[in-house]
Write a protein that holds these residues in place. Structure first.
Motif, PDB file in Angstrom:
ATOM      1  N   THR A 123       0.820  -1.220   0.000  1.00  0.00           N
ATOM      2  CA  THR A 123       0.000   0.000   0.000  1.00  0.00           C
ATOM      3  C   THR A 123       0.846   1.259   0.000  1.00  0.00           C
ATOM      4  N   SER A 124       2.125   1.147   0.414  1.00  0.00           N
ATOM      5  CA  SER A 124       2.988   2.333   0.487  1.00  0.00           C
ATOM      6  C   SER A 124       3.683   2.654  -0.823  1.00  0.00           C
ATOM      7  N   LEU A 125       3.732   1.707  -1.758  1.00  0.00           N
ATOM      8  CA  LEU A 125       4.567   1.879  -2.937  1.00  0.00           C
ATOM      9  C   LEU A 125       4.100   3.024  -3.820  1.00  0.00           C
ATOM     10  N   THR A 126       2.826   3.022  -4.168  1.00  0.00           N
ATOM     11  CA  THR A 126       2.307   4.077  -5.042  1.00  0.00           C
ATOM     12  C   THR A 126       2.384   5.436  -4.372  1.00  0.00           C
ATOM     13  N   ALA A 127       2.131   5.462  -3.056  1.00  0.00           N
ATOM     14  CA  ALA A 127       2.184   6.730  -2.332  1.00  0.00           C
ATOM     15  C   ALA A 127       3.586   7.342  -2.396  1.00  0.00           C
ATOM     16  N   ILE A 128       4.605   6.511  -2.319  1.00  0.00           N
ATOM     17  CA  ILE A 128       5.982   7.014  -2.366  1.00  0.00           C
ATOM     18  C   ILE A 128       6.312   7.564  -3.750  1.00  0.00           C
ATOM     19  N   THR A 129       6.010   6.816  -4.788  1.00  0.00           N
ATOM     20  CA  THR A 129       6.329   7.310  -6.132  1.00  0.00           C
ATOM     21  C   THR A 129       5.505   8.558  -6.461  1.00  0.00           C
ATOM     22  N   ASP A 130       4.268   8.626  -5.970  1.00  0.00           N
ATOM     23  CA  ASP A 130       3.456   9.830  -6.185  1.00  0.00           C
ATOM     24  C   ASP A 130       4.102  11.042  -5.531  1.00  0.00           C
ATOM     25  N   ARG A 131       4.615  10.863  -4.304  1.00  0.00           N
ATOM     26  CA  ARG A 131       5.254  11.985  -3.616  1.00  0.00           C
ATOM     27  C   ARG A 131       6.536  12.418  -4.321  1.00  0.00           C
ATOM     28  N   LEU A 132       7.338  11.453  -4.759  1.00  0.00           N
ATOM     29  CA  LEU A 132       8.565  11.800  -5.476  1.00  0.00           C
ATOM     30  C   LEU A 132       8.249  12.541  -6.765  1.00  0.00           C
ATOM     31  N   ARG A 133       7.187  12.118  -7.443  1.00  0.00           N
ATOM     32  CA  ARG A 133       6.801  12.778  -8.692  1.00  0.00           C
ATOM     33  C   ARG A 133       6.331  14.212  -8.419  1.00  0.00           C
ATOM     34  N   ALA A 134       5.646  14.405  -7.314  1.00  0.00           N
ATOM     35  CA  ALA A 134       5.086  15.724  -7.007  1.00  0.00           C
ATOM     36  C   ALA A 134       6.093  16.650  -6.337  1.00  0.00           C
ATOM     37  N   GLU A 135       6.952  16.093  -5.458  1.00  0.00           N
ATOM     38  CA  GLU A 135       7.799  16.936  -4.619  1.00  0.00           C
ATOM     39  C   GLU A 135       9.271  16.925  -5.022  1.00  0.00           C
ATOM     40  N   GLY A 136       9.668  15.985  -5.872  1.00  0.00           N
ATOM     41  CA  GLY A 136      11.081  15.882  -6.231  1.00  0.00           C
ATOM     42  C   GLY A 136      11.802  14.905  -5.320  1.00  0.00           C
ATOM     43  N   PRO A 137      13.140  14.816  -5.425  1.00  0.00           N
ATOM     44  CA  PRO A 137      13.906  13.846  -4.648  1.00  0.00           C
ATOM     45  C   PRO A 137      13.760  14.055  -3.150  1.00  0.00           C
ATOM     46  N   LEU A 138      13.657  12.932  -2.403  1.00  0.00           N
ATOM     47  CA  LEU A 138      13.429  12.975  -0.960  1.00  0.00           C
ATOM     48  C   LEU A 138      14.253  11.911  -0.255  1.00  0.00           C
ATOM     49  N   THR A 139      14.622  12.167   1.001  1.00  0.00           N
ATOM     50  CA  THR A 139      15.254  11.164   1.851  1.00  0.00           C
ATOM     51  C   THR A 139      14.168  10.359   2.568  1.00  0.00           C
ATOM     52  N   THR A 140      14.584   9.261   3.208  1.00  0.00           N
ATOM     53  CA  THR A 140      13.614   8.466   3.972  1.00  0.00           C
ATOM     54  C   THR A 140      13.008   9.295   5.085  1.00  0.00           C
ATOM     55  N   ARG A 141      13.815  10.125   5.727  1.00  0.00           N
ATOM     56  CA  ARG A 141      13.284  10.983   6.796  1.00  0.00           C
ATOM     57  C   ARG A 141      12.186  11.886   6.255  1.00  0.00           C
ATOM     58  N   LEU A 166      13.814   0.759  -4.749  1.00  0.00           N
ATOM     59  CA  LEU A 166      15.200   0.880  -5.208  1.00  0.00           C
ATOM     60  C   LEU A 166      15.685  -0.456  -5.781  1.00  0.00           C
ATOM     61  N   ASP A 167      15.365  -1.546  -5.099  1.00  0.00           N
ATOM     62  CA  ASP A 167      15.778  -2.878  -5.563  1.00  0.00           C
ATOM     63  C   ASP A 167      15.288  -3.157  -6.978  1.00  0.00           C
ATOM     64  N   ILE A 168      14.047  -2.786  -7.255  1.00  0.00           N
ATOM     65  CA  ILE A 168      13.454  -3.148  -8.544  1.00  0.00           C
ATOM     66  C   ILE A 168      13.562  -2.024  -9.569  1.00  0.00           C
ATOM     67  N   GLY A 169      14.254  -0.934  -9.206  1.00  0.00           N
ATOM     68  CA  GLY A 169      14.557   0.117 -10.172  1.00  0.00           C
ATOM     69  C   GLY A 169      13.469   1.135 -10.399  1.00  0.00           C
ATOM     70  N   GLU A 170      12.456   1.163  -9.554  1.00  0.00           N
ATOM     71  CA  GLU A 170      11.415   2.178  -9.718  1.00  0.00           C
ATOM     72  C   GLU A 170      11.768   3.478  -9.014  1.00  0.00           C
ATOM     73  N   VAL A 171      12.772   3.447  -8.150  1.00  0.00           N
ATOM     74  CA  VAL A 171      13.420   4.672  -7.686  1.00  0.00           C
ATOM     75  C   VAL A 171      14.921   4.469  -7.842  1.00  0.00           C
ATOM     76  N   VAL A 172      15.662   5.561  -7.851  1.00  0.00           N
ATOM     77  CA  VAL A 172      17.108   5.545  -8.069  1.00  0.00           C
ATOM     78  C   VAL A 172      17.758   6.449  -7.036  1.00  0.00           C
ATOM     79  N   LEU A 185      13.150   9.507  -9.104  1.00  0.00           N
ATOM     80  CA  LEU A 185      12.567   8.659 -10.142  1.00  0.00           C
ATOM     81  C   LEU A 185      13.557   8.480 -11.281  1.00  0.00           C
ATOM     82  N   PRO A 186      13.634   7.285 -11.864  1.00  0.00           N
ATOM     83  CA  PRO A 186      14.628   7.051 -12.927  1.00  0.00           C
ATOM     84  C   PRO A 186      14.471   7.970 -14.120  1.00  0.00           C
TER      85      PRO A 186
END
Length: 408
Positions: A123-141, A166-172, A185-186
């Motif tokens: 359930t967290s996967l799409t939320a993370i990629t959505d945030r990266l797409r909207a906000e730009g690069p982010l740390t885990t914190r 990161l393992d499957i290449g959907e983030v870099v 995002l790649p």
């Protein structure tokens, strides 16, 4: 069959690892950064580790090859968002950006397994990629925190999810901030020609060269990195299966050779063989090596080539350590002549323990004292230490001579 002596195999390894003296003067920042980028491309992988003594290991690798290059130049080259990316190779490594396509096989392998050691909170996967797409690069914190508790293994759902992506290449990861990974995002950081090429497939949801071509190419790159090595040596660079390497090595440009004293088949890069055929007696660098340096991270290969066994003792109880917490082998004259366990105390580089390699008579081998003293002085200058202090020396009979050499 090309036959090589053990000495030629050792020299080829030093050449392939960029540890021969260079006369280049790196006066400008641009030249220093270019030198670091060239070094990374030449090595193929630089291992990362959390331990920091004189500096972190990835900085020590550059220092060993390029001398007292500014640490800012090293960091800005590794983490500029264009030159390199971070992924699982020998371990967690900095890799040249051009190698991105060849790790499609490992991204697929993770997809097939479905997880690493944590169950993945889907359930967290799409939320993370959505945030990266909207906000730009982010740390885990910034994404929500890395841990549930103080235990290193007790990751938060956010950390588990973003590491899986990161393992499957959907983030870099192409940058770090305060040693924290910065996820992106790649499509923003990996050039399109490294993500999409005509003829690539889309197996298990991962686009790129097929597994066989990835393994062939990484076998070839591993052979270039070792210079001369067994199938196991070559496989170890990017942690490939030895049988995978053996199955594909005939389709690479690597050439089978016989190395005197080795009881296994070996292969050499054509560039290393050409260098052996034309090079004069080039001097190797005198330097301290990180125990995570790719010249020596394979301990079996290290002992076979340099006749010096070595184990990192950072995770050994202090009372049981033989050479020290972060013992760094000393390279001098193309040989490993000792070990130094260093520390920094204010403006002083402290050699807590120096262990010199000895010959049959129990005395330091040729060059051990001079090489160790020189390596310590240069390391002190690099970390801006005003003096070098030596504590324990083995054999003890060499302590006074080593201290006089440092004082000269």
């Amino acid at each position: 069959m090309i036959e090589l002596s053990a000495d030629e195999a050792r020299r080829a390894a030093l050449w392939a690892q960029g540890l021969l003296d260079s006369k280049a003067t790196l006066k400008s920042e641009a030249r220093r950064e270019r030198a670091v980028a060239d070094m990374l491309e030449h090595l193929g992988a630089v291992q990362l580790d959390t331990i920091s003594v004189l500096a972190r290991s990835h900085e020590l690798v550059a220092y060993a090859r390029l001398g007292a290059i500014g640490r800012t130049s090293v960091e800005s080259t590794y983490w500029n968002g264009d030159t390199a990316f971070e992924y699982w190779s020998h371990a967690a490594c900095i890799l040249p950006m051009a190698e991105w396509p060849w790790f499609a096989f490992r991204r697929r392998d993770y997809v097939r397994k479905g997880e690493r050691w944590h169950g993945v909170p889907r359930t967290s996967l799409t939320a993370i990629t959505d945030r990266l797409r909207a906000e730009g690069p982010l740390t885990t914190r910034e994404l929500g925190g890395a841990k549930k508790s103080a235990d290193w293994w007790d990751w938060s759902d956010t950390k588990i999810a973003v590491e899986w992506l990161l393992d499957i290449g959907e983030v870099v990861v192409t940058r770090r901030a305060g040693w924290r990974r910065v996820y992106d995002l790649p499509e923003r950081v990996v050039p399109s020609e490294l993500r999409e090429q005509r003829g690539w497939g889309d197996a298990d949801g991962i686009h790129g060269p097929d597994d066989a071509e990835c393994l062939r190419r990484l076998t070839e790159l591993g052979g270039h990195s070792v210079g001369v090595g067994t199938a196991g040596d070559i496989a170890d660079i990017h942690r490939l299966g030895v049988n995978d390497v053996k199955a594909r090595i005939a389709d690479t440009d690597l050439m089978e050779v016989a190395v005197h004293g080795w009881n296994q088949r070996a292969w050499a890069s054509p560039q290393a063989l050409e260098w052996l055929g034309t090079a004069s007696r080039t001097r190797s660098r005198t330097t301290l090596l990180s125990p995570f340096d790719s010249l020596i991270w394979n301990r079996d290969r290290m002992e076979r080539i340099f006749d010096m066994p070595h184990r990192i003792e950072a995770y050994t109880p202090a009372a049981k350590r033989v050479h020290g917490y972060f013992a760094m082998p000393v390279l001098h004259g193309g040989r490993l002549v000792g070990r130094v366990d260093p520390a920094r105390r204010k403006g002083t580089l402290v050699a807590k323990r120096v262990t010199l390699e000895t010959g049959r008579a129990g005395e330091p081998v040729r060059g051990a004292l001079m090489g160790t003293a020189r390596a310590l002085r240069e390391a002190a200058a690099w970390v801006e230490a005003q003096e070098v202090q030596v504590e324990d020396v083995r054999p003890r009979s060499a302590a006074a001579t080593l201290r006089r050499s440092l004082a000269d």
